[in-house]
Write an enzyme that holds these catalytic residues in place. Structure first.
Site, PDB file in Angstrom:
ATOM      1  N   GLU A  28       0.964  -0.242  -5.178  1.00 46.76           N
ATOM      2  CA  GLU A  28      -0.180   0.663  -5.196  1.00 46.76           C
ATOM      3  C   GLU A  28       0.386   2.072  -5.131  1.00 46.76           C
ATOM      4  O   GLU A  28       0.706   2.592  -4.073  1.00 46.76           O
ATOM      5  CB  GLU A  28      -1.122   0.385  -4.026  1.00 46.76           C
ATOM      6  CG  GLU A  28      -2.474   1.057  -4.171  1.00 46.76           C
ATOM      7  CD  GLU A  28      -2.635   2.341  -3.384  1.00 46.76           C
ATOM      8  OE1 GLU A  28      -3.604   3.074  -3.639  1.00 46.76           O
ATOM      9  OE2 GLU A  28      -1.795   2.642  -2.513  1.00 46.76           O
ATOM     10  N   ASP A  39       0.819  -1.211   0.000  1.00 47.38           N
ATOM     11  CA  ASP A  39       0.000   0.000   0.000  1.00 47.38           C
ATOM     12  C   ASP A  39       0.855   1.264   0.000  1.00 47.38           C
ATOM     13  O   ASP A  39       1.886   1.331   0.665  1.00 47.38           O
ATOM     14  CB  ASP A  39      -0.882  -0.021   1.256  1.00 47.38           C
ATOM     15  CG  ASP A  39      -1.840   1.147   1.321  1.00 47.38           C
ATOM     16  OD1 ASP A  39      -2.659   1.279   0.393  1.00 47.38           O
ATOM     17  OD2 ASP A  39      -1.771   1.942   2.286  1.00 47.38           O
TER      18      ASP A  39
HETATM   19  C1  OTU Z   1      -4.137   3.768  -0.235  1.00 48.38           C
HETATM   20  O1  OTU Z   1      -4.538   4.822  -1.058  1.00 48.38           O
HETATM   21  C2  OTU Z   1      -5.348   2.905   0.052  1.00 48.38           C
HETATM   22  O2  OTU Z   1      -5.818   2.328  -1.124  1.00 48.38           O
HETATM   23  C3  OTU Z   1      -6.403   3.752   0.720  1.00 48.38           C
HETATM   24  O3  OTU Z   1      -7.604   3.061   0.917  1.00 48.38           O
HETATM   25  C4  OTU Z   1      -5.834   4.243   2.023  1.00 48.38           C
HETATM   26  O4  OTU Z   1      -6.717   5.152   2.592  1.00 48.38           O
HETATM   27  C5  OTU Z   1      -4.469   4.919   1.848  1.00 48.38           C
HETATM   28  O5  OTU Z   1      -3.595   4.221   0.971  1.00 48.38           O
HETATM   29  C6  OTU Z   1      -3.769   4.967   3.173  1.00 48.38           C
HETATM   30  O6  OTU Z   1      -3.452   3.673   3.599  1.00 48.38           O
HETATM   31  O7  OTU Z   1      -1.757   5.895  -0.938  1.00 48.38           O
HETATM   32  O8  OTU Z   1      -0.446   5.762  -3.327  1.00 48.38           O
HETATM   33  O9  OTU Z   1      -7.670   8.372  -2.081  1.00 48.38           O
HETATM   34  O10 OTU Z   1      -5.750   6.919  -3.788  1.00 48.38           O
HETATM   35  O11 OTU Z   1      -4.260   7.467  -0.607  1.00 48.38           O
HETATM   36  C7  OTU Z   1      -1.775   5.968  -3.286  1.00 48.38           C
HETATM   37  C8  OTU Z   1      -6.309   8.433  -2.079  1.00 48.38           C
HETATM   38  C9  OTU Z   1      -2.393   5.824  -1.935  1.00 48.38           C
HETATM   39  C10 OTU Z   1      -5.727   7.105  -2.426  1.00 48.38           C
HETATM   40  C11 OTU Z   1      -4.344   7.042  -1.919  1.00 48.38           C
HETATM   41  C12 OTU Z   1      -3.819   5.659  -1.958  1.00 48.38           C
END
Ligand code: OTU
Length: 650
Positions: A326, A284
């Protein structure tokens, strides 16, 4: 590579290692360690070489890798060997993914078993189970604020339940994807709790400061990720009497990778989940892994070094396990998460394709493929042995992260066009029937993102409300068209739960005190299994969408040219409503497939003579693979139905 300095260090480490970690059955481990050690040492040196305890930390790292290998079940070790042999296995056209929350989808891990049948009926063989680890009630960001990285939240089940599920999935030839939230922990994690009590060792796991001096410096250049709900990037902790960096919500404490102990803890956790059967690990928020004053604290070079190091270590212990990056960032940056300057991916083998996703939504809103076409052409070339995760919707918002230059090249003003997109999908635009919700409006920059279920964004909610058959057709066809694009583009299509039966927005989050401020909950509903049953009733919306997607998946799996081998060529056509590209394979029955998609709500024509790249239609007809029907090409023109698509076998 053999190199004296690292090799003599390796010898020292091996001598000092616990005899238990040296048994004969660790042969494969030590061969891989030897092969990767030069790279591991070099990266570790780049990141932590200045430290006095460097050698000690290296020793600990090797120990963790060896211990986790010793814990790795024979079944998984054999899988590793098989995948080493068939090393491009994940580029295959046969893979199709699905992301779900086990609670909302199946009332927890135990319930998943019988609900795997539904996924198999659809043709799914890779399942991303959204975060299941222990986290505080309410303050957990949908599972992305983890309190204990080795414990499953009791409301979903137990570790034994997960083991049973992963075994069941293996027997069905389904792959399991699990999250490891590498960038931050919950403020209730044991490390954070110790830090709060004043424990220096654990304060160094995070970025903490006695006063605002450094936080202020950082904030000069750090953007805000959740400007509405969690403005700023630091939070004052009363008990610790220090500021702590919290890029996301204030209860998500950013881990400090300048500390090698943090790296070692996290690789241990990654390997722990690989040993519990995760075939793929979704890392993540990887863009955020390294923070530097004077930068945006995203996509820093060291973030890449950390990921390369994670990959190298994982390859030693669990080489069969893949990483998903991600990184929802600009196209030129996303591509780097496969590993820069490499030939084969050596960071994450798989990355979300947020650009393609956002471009698809732009094409639906404008009914034109102009920006989509430019954006896809400008996607940097991908490495070998790397693949996209192509999706239409996921649990997050839709960020409008396409390139400003591309927007201009398509003839729009970037800011105005992004505003149009938000207006369009939140139903503010006159011609729009979308019922999305704005997310993350930033008053300072004027930015906003979009929440909403696929069906609601595609206008199905409005169409059903008005009982408007023509409008229902349009939204059903939009949903199918979008899925056809992720099936044909190249990469692993990742479906989002509920979308294959046209699930609408769920507004119940508005009455939940922990959720109402975060509109992403509008598209994280409990799956309605009564609605799902209607997939078998001909004529229902559920049936139309489900059977179409089921067919798309089945046909995709029969087309070798749809494997992701950097085998796509964009084709020029004059009609701006059409996106046209060629997929090709060196072997197999369907060696070349022409993909044509019409984003307009009216039928569109394409002149075949424009396609000089494919001097194809000497024949009078071509086979359309999705409908399995011949299509006449005799007139030199093709008519593509409203929101229709063709997969023409050449
Ligand atoms: C990711 O998101 C997760 O998919 C989100 O659900 C979490 O809230 C976030 O991390 C924190 O853990 O970090 O590199 O809406 O696209 O925060 C991209 C913003 C991320 C997300 C972004 C994303």
């Amino acid at each position: 590579m053999y190199e004296q300095v690292s090799h003599s260090l390796l010898n020292d480490i091996l001598i000092a290692l616990d005899p238990e970690l040296k048994g004969d059955d660790l042969k494969h481990f030590y061969i891989r360690l030897g092969a990767n050690f030069y790279a591991i040492h070099s990266l570790f040196q780049l990141l932590y070489g200045e430290r006095r305890d460097f050698r000690l930390q290296m020793h600990k790292l090797v120990e963790v890798m060896a211990k986790q290998y010793r814990n790795r079940a024979n079944e998984l070790r054999n899988r590793d060997l098989a995948r080493e042999k068939d090393h491009d296995w994940f580029l295959s056209e046969k893979l199709v993914g699905y992301a779900l929350y086990c609670q909302e989808y199946a009332q927890g891990l135990k319930g998943m078993h019988e609900k795997l049948d539904y996924l198999q009926e659809l043709g799914i063989n890779l399942v991303h189970i959204m975060p299941i680890l222990d986290g505080p009630k309410g303050r957990n960001d949908g599972g992305y604020a983890v309190r204990d990285f080795r414990k499953i939240d009791s409301k979903y089940g137990t570790l034994a339940d997960l083991d049973a599920l992963s075994a069941d999935m293996r027997s069905r030839d389904m792959l399991l994807v699990l999250d490891v939230v590498v960038n931050h922990t919950s403020d209730e994690h044991e490390w954070a709790k110790k830090a709060k009590k004043g424990n220096k060792k654990y304060q160094e796991y995070y970025y903490t400061y006695a006063d605002r001096k450094i936080p202020d410096l950082f904030e000069q250049t750090m953007p805000e990720v959740f400007p509405e709900t969690a403005p700023g990037n630091f939070t004052w902790d009363e008990s610790m009497q220090r500021w702590v960096m919290t890029v996301f919500n204030e209860f998500q404490w950013d881990l400090n990778y300048k500390n090698p102990a943090v790296f070692i803890e996290m690789i241990d956790i990654i390997l722990f989940w690989a040993n519990h059967g995760a075939d793929v690990i979704r890392l993540d928020a990887v863009a955020f892994l390294w923070k530097k004053i004077g930068s945006t604290c995203q996509n820093e070079r060291e973030a890449h070094l950390i990921l390369q190091l994670m990959k190298d270590c994982c390859q030693v212990t669990a080489p069969g396990a893949l990483f998903i990056a991600e990184a929802i960032v600009a196209p030129v940056e996303v591509i780097k998460y496969f590993g820069e300057d490499a030939i084969n991916a050596k960071e994450c083998e798989i990355a979300y394709n947020p650009t393609f996703m956002a471009l698809l939504w732009e094409a639906v809103a404008t009914k034109k493929a102009t920006l989509l076409d430019i954006g896809v052409r400008n996607l940097p070339t991908k490495l070998d042995r790397a693949t996209w995760l192509n999706y239409v919707r996921c649990h997050d918002d839709i960020g409008l992260g396409f390139d400003d230059n591309d927007i201009r090249a398509a003839g729009y003003d970037p800011q105005a066009h992004r505003r149009f997109m938000v207006d369009y999908y939140t139903g503010q635009y006159p011609d729009s029937s979308a019922t999305g919700v704005a997310f993350g409006r930033n008053e300072k920059t004027g930015d906003a993102r979009i929440s909403g279920s696929l069906a609601s964004l595609a206008g199905l909610e409005t169409a059903l409300l008005n009982n408007d058959a023509a409008a229902i057709d349009i939204s059903v066809n939009t949903i199918i068209l979008l899925h056809s694009m992720i099936a044909a583009f190249g990469g692993i299509p990742l479906l989002y739960y509920g979308d294959s039966i046209g699930t609408l927005n769920d507004n119940t989050y508005l009455t939940d005190e922990n959720k109402h401020h975060d509109s992403r909950w509008v598209h994280r509903p409990t799956l309605d299994w009564e609605k799902a049953k209607r997939r078998h009733e001909p004529g229902t919306v559920e049936n139309r969408i489900f059977t179409a997607i089921q067919r798309l998946i089945a046909v995709r799996k029969q087309i070798p040219a749809f494997a992701d081998l950097n085998n796509r060529e964009m084709l020029d056509v004059k009609n701006p409503h059409l996106m046209v590209f060629l997929r090709f394979a060196s072997r197999g029955m369907y060696s070349r497939v022409l993909v044509i998609a019409n984003f307009d709500t009216s039928p569109q024509t394409m002149n075949l003579r424009e396609l000089d790249a494919v001097n194809l239609f000497e024949h009078r007809e071509a086979r359309e693979l999705y409908s399995d029907r011949p299509i006449s090409t005799r007139s030199g023109e093709l008519l593509i139905p409203p929101l229709g698509f063709y997969w023409l076998q050449l």
